[in-house]
Design a protein around this motif. Structure first.
Motif, PDB file in Angstrom:
ATOM      1  N   LYS A  16       0.830  -1.204   0.000  1.00 37.34           N
ATOM      2  CA  LYS A  16       0.000   0.000   0.000  1.00 37.34           C
ATOM      3  C   LYS A  16       0.866   1.257   0.000  1.00 37.34           C
ATOM      4  N   VAL A  17       1.953   1.204   0.744  1.00 41.46           N
ATOM      5  CA  VAL A  17       2.869   2.350   0.782  1.00 41.46           C
ATOM      6  C   VAL A  17       3.503   2.580  -0.588  1.00 41.46           C
ATOM      7  N   GLN A  18       3.989   1.499  -1.226  1.00 43.02           N
ATOM      8  CA  GLN A  18       4.601   1.645  -2.546  1.00 43.02           C
ATOM      9  C   GLN A  18       3.595   2.159  -3.566  1.00 43.02           C
ATOM     10  N   GLU A  19       2.363   1.676  -3.478  1.00 42.84           N
ATOM     11  CA  GLU A  19       1.311   2.132  -4.376  1.00 42.84           C
ATOM     12  C   GLU A  19       1.033   3.614  -4.152  1.00 42.84           C
ATOM     13  N   HIS A  20       0.980   4.034  -2.904  1.00 50.02           N
ATOM     14  CA  HIS A  20       0.737   5.445  -2.569  1.00 50.02           C
ATOM     15  C   HIS A  20       1.870   6.319  -3.103  1.00 50.02           C
ATOM     16  N   ILE A  21       3.097   5.864  -2.961  1.00 47.39           N
ATOM     17  CA  ILE A  21       4.242   6.635  -3.467  1.00 47.39           C
ATOM     18  C   ILE A  21       4.139   6.818  -4.970  1.00 47.39           C
ATOM     19  N   ASP A  22       3.887   5.732  -5.707  1.00 49.08           N
ATOM     20  CA  ASP A  22       3.814   5.825  -7.169  1.00 49.08           C
ATOM     21  C   ASP A  22       2.695   6.750  -7.621  1.00 49.08           C
ATOM     22  N   GLN A  23       1.607   6.826  -6.859  1.00 47.36           N
ATOM     23  CA  GLN A  23       0.468   7.654  -7.250  1.00 47.36           C
ATOM     24  C   GLN A  23       0.619   9.112  -6.842  1.00 47.36           C
ATOM     25  N   HIS A  24       1.627   9.427  -6.017  1.00 48.10           N
ATOM     26  CA  HIS A  24       1.767  10.790  -5.508  1.00 48.10           C
ATOM     27  C   HIS A  24       3.201  11.302  -5.628  1.00 48.10           C
ATOM     28  N   LEU A  25       3.908  10.885  -6.674  1.00 46.32           N
ATOM     29  CA  LEU A  25       5.294  11.310  -6.837  1.00 46.32           C
ATOM     30  C   LEU A  25       5.426  12.818  -7.001  1.00 46.32           C
ATOM     31  N   ASP A  26       4.386  13.482  -7.472  1.00 46.07           N
ATOM     32  CA  ASP A  26       4.452  14.922  -7.697  1.00 46.07           C
ATOM     33  C   ASP A  26       4.184  15.724  -6.427  1.00 46.07           C
ATOM     34  N   GLN A  27       3.936  15.037  -5.322  1.00 48.20           N
ATOM     35  CA  GLN A  27       3.592  15.716  -4.076  1.00 48.20           C
ATOM     36  C   GLN A  27       4.668  15.501  -3.019  1.00 48.20           C
ATOM     37  N   ALA A  28       4.623  16.326  -1.976  1.00 44.23           N
ATOM     38  CA  ALA A  28       5.518  16.133  -0.843  1.00 44.23           C
ATOM     39  C   ALA A  28       5.078  14.871  -0.101  1.00 44.23           C
ATOM     40  N   LEU A  29       5.990  13.947   0.088  1.00 46.19           N
ATOM     41  CA  LEU A  29       5.667  12.679   0.742  1.00 46.19           C
ATOM     42  C   LEU A  29       6.433  12.607   2.057  1.00 46.19           C
ATOM     43  N   GLU A  30       5.728  12.834   3.128  1.00 44.14           N
ATOM     44  CA  GLU A  30       6.345  12.840   4.443  1.00 44.14           C
ATOM     45  C   GLU A  30       6.324  11.446   5.045  1.00 44.14           C
ATOM     46  N   LEU A  31       7.337  11.166   5.842  1.00 45.63           N
ATOM     47  CA  LEU A  31       7.454   9.861   6.471  1.00 45.63           C
ATOM     48  C   LEU A  31       6.235   9.551   7.345  1.00 45.63           C
ATOM     49  N   GLY A  32       5.757  10.561   8.074  1.00 47.43           N
ATOM     50  CA  GLY A  32       4.611  10.355   8.948  1.00 47.43           C
ATOM     51  C   GLY A  32       3.350   9.983   8.188  1.00 47.43           C
ATOM     52  N   THR A  33       3.151  10.619   7.031  1.00 49.44           N
ATOM     53  CA  THR A  33       1.969  10.317   6.214  1.00 49.44           C
ATOM     54  C   THR A  33       1.994   8.875   5.727  1.00 49.44           C
ATOM     55  N   LEU A  34       3.165   8.426   5.272  1.00 46.96           N
ATOM     56  CA  LEU A  34       3.273   7.057   4.781  1.00 46.96           C
ATOM     57  C   LEU A  34       3.187   6.040   5.920  1.00 46.96           C
ATOM     58  N   TYR A  60      14.693   5.213  -1.613  1.00 53.19           N
ATOM     59  CA  TYR A  60      13.649   4.603  -2.447  1.00 53.19           C
ATOM     60  C   TYR A  60      12.850   5.689  -3.178  1.00 53.19           C
ATOM     61  N   LEU A  61      12.439   6.721  -2.450  1.00 54.27           N
ATOM     62  CA  LEU A  61      11.638   7.781  -3.052  1.00 54.27           C
ATOM     63  C   LEU A  61      12.422   8.500  -4.148  1.00 54.27           C
ATOM     64  N   ARG A  62      13.702   8.796  -3.891  1.00 58.23           N
ATOM     65  CA  ARG A  62      14.525   9.469  -4.892  1.00 58.23           C
ATOM     66  C   ARG A  62      14.674   8.597  -6.140  1.00 58.23           C
ATOM     67  N   ARG A  63      14.897   7.310  -5.952  1.00 57.68           N
ATOM     68  CA  ARG A  63      15.047   6.406  -7.104  1.00 57.68           C
ATOM     69  C   ARG A  63      13.772   6.354  -7.928  1.00 57.68           C
ATOM     70  N   ARG A  64      12.617   6.215  -7.282  1.00 55.93           N
ATOM     71  CA  ARG A  64      11.360   6.122  -8.031  1.00 55.93           C
ATOM     72  C   ARG A  64      11.086   7.422  -8.791  1.00 55.93           C
ATOM     73  N   ARG A  65      11.375   8.563  -8.173  1.00 51.52           N
ATOM     74  CA  ARG A  65      11.152   9.829  -8.855  1.00 51.52           C
ATOM     75  C   ARG A  65      12.052   9.957 -10.085  1.00 51.52           C
ATOM     76  N   LEU A  66      13.295   9.583  -9.947  1.00 51.52           N
ATOM     77  CA  LEU A  66      14.229   9.694 -11.063  1.00 51.52           C
ATOM     78  C   LEU A  66      13.913   8.689 -12.160  1.00 51.52           C
ATOM     79  N   GLU A  67      13.503   7.483 -11.798  1.00 48.89           N
ATOM     80  CA  GLU A  67      13.168   6.479 -12.817  1.00 48.89           C
ATOM     81  C   GLU A  67      11.918   6.887 -13.590  1.00 48.89           C
ATOM     82  N   MET A  68      10.923   7.435 -12.912  1.00 49.71           N
ATOM     83  CA  MET A  68       9.732   7.905 -13.620  1.00 49.71           C
ATOM     84  C   MET A  68      10.075   9.098 -14.502  1.00 49.71           C
TER      85      MET A  68
END
Length: 322
Positions: A16-34, A60-68
């Motif tokens: 669920k966390v990975q899915e949330h990250i992929d769907q919100h890469l354009d937003q600020a993703l805070e550790l607490g939210t995830l 992980y977040l930096r890699r996914r953003r750069l790969e996308m």
């Protein structure tokens, strides 16, 4: 509760966390939210995430953003580098430029001009070496240099093959569907076929899921992401009341507009078909990708040739206007 059941709960939460990250890469993703998405305390989440993925949350977040971003630079040549950077969560072109060059060893402009092919060639060479080492470790070291050169040459010539693929692409509207899935992580290709045969089919039989539409979701581009981090979900459409059991997980493939191309073959050239759709058709279409996943759709009445192993599916990518 058994250890196996506890592991399944952790895996579901992390998916669920990975899915949330992929769907919100354009937003600020805070550790607490995830941590809230995963239903873990913020205090423990960072350590749990790193233990489960093998990467810190930040890495992980930096890699996914750069790969996308790397995929969008190719698939959306009309988009400015700044627009691509902003679409995956970078606040400035400067920050993106530093991070991109640190990850891929070239600038975003150089990537668009052909360095992406060199990167893909290097990944292909690594995958082929690892395959040789597993199948024949005694010969792997002696052939290493030879194979590296051969793999690079073959990959550089390969774009001509997908440029010539006759492919009819339709823009369709799909309703959202609930799916149950099993996840595979590793190199794409033959290992995924083995995963369906050895793991997924017995699970489908146990849960009476044969005769329902199936999907294959490739979360990562093997020409960008290293093989050990490529994620693939083998999915089956299930009714709304389906309850996940055993090692499976559930989610919803979002509805909306998709570009769909019909494929029929043994799977040996399906990667070329994906490349043609993403790197040839999409840039010329006036459309762009959004955060929904790309997938292969296997209809119930899809053709299958038992003699050759050829199968039929629709390759689908989510699209929105530029």
């Amino acid at each position: 509760m058994s250890s196996q059941e506890n592991q399944a709960i952790y895996a579901r939460r992390m998916h669920k966390v990975q899915e949330h990250i992929d769907q919100h890469l354009d937003q600020a993703l805070e550790l607490g939210t995830l941590a809230e998405v995963a239903h873990f305390s913020s205090f423990h989440f960072h350590r749990l995430f790193a233990a489960w993925t093998g990467e810190t949350f930040g890495d992980y977040l930096r890699r996914r953003r750069l790969e996308m971003a790397a995929l969008r630079l190719i698939a959306q040549p009309g988009a400015s580098i700044l627009d691509v950077a902003l679409s995956v969560g970078f606040g400035s072109a400067e920050a993106f430029a530093r991070a991109f060059k640190g990850r891929f060893g070239c600038t975003a402009t150089e990537w668009r001009r052909g360095q992406s092919d060199n990167w893909a060639s290097q990944l292909a060479a690594i995958r082929n070496k690892e395959t040789v080492q597993k199948s024949n470790p005694g010969q792997a070291l002696g052939k290493q240099d030879q194979e590296s050169g051969a793999d690079l040459a073959d990959h550089e010539n390969s774009p001509q093959s997908f440029m010539e693929i006759p492919m009819k692409v339709k823009v369709i509207e799909r309703a959202p569907v609930k799916i149950a899935y099993l996840r595979y992580i590793g190199p794409y290709g033959q290992p995924i076929s083995e995963f369906w045969h050895k793991i997924v089919s017995p699970w489908m039989e146990t849960n009476d899921l044969f005769g329902k539409p199936r999907y294959g979701i490739s979360h990562d581009d093997p020409g960008i992401t290293s093989a050990d981090k490529c994620r693939y979900d083998a999915c089956v459409e299930v009714p709304a009341g389906f309850v996940a059991s055993g090692p499976c997980f559930t989610t919803v493939i979002p509805g909306g507009s998709y570009a769909a191309a019909r494929y029929f073959g043994t799977g040996s050239d399906i990667g070329d078909s994906w490349t043609h759709l993403l790197r040839d058709w999409l840039p010329a279409s006036g459309m762009q990708l959004d955060a929904r996943p790309c997938f292969e759709y296997y209809p119930i009445d899809g053709r299958y040739d038992a003699e050759t192993g050829a199968f039929e599916c629709d390759i689908c990518i989510p699209i929105v206007p530029l």
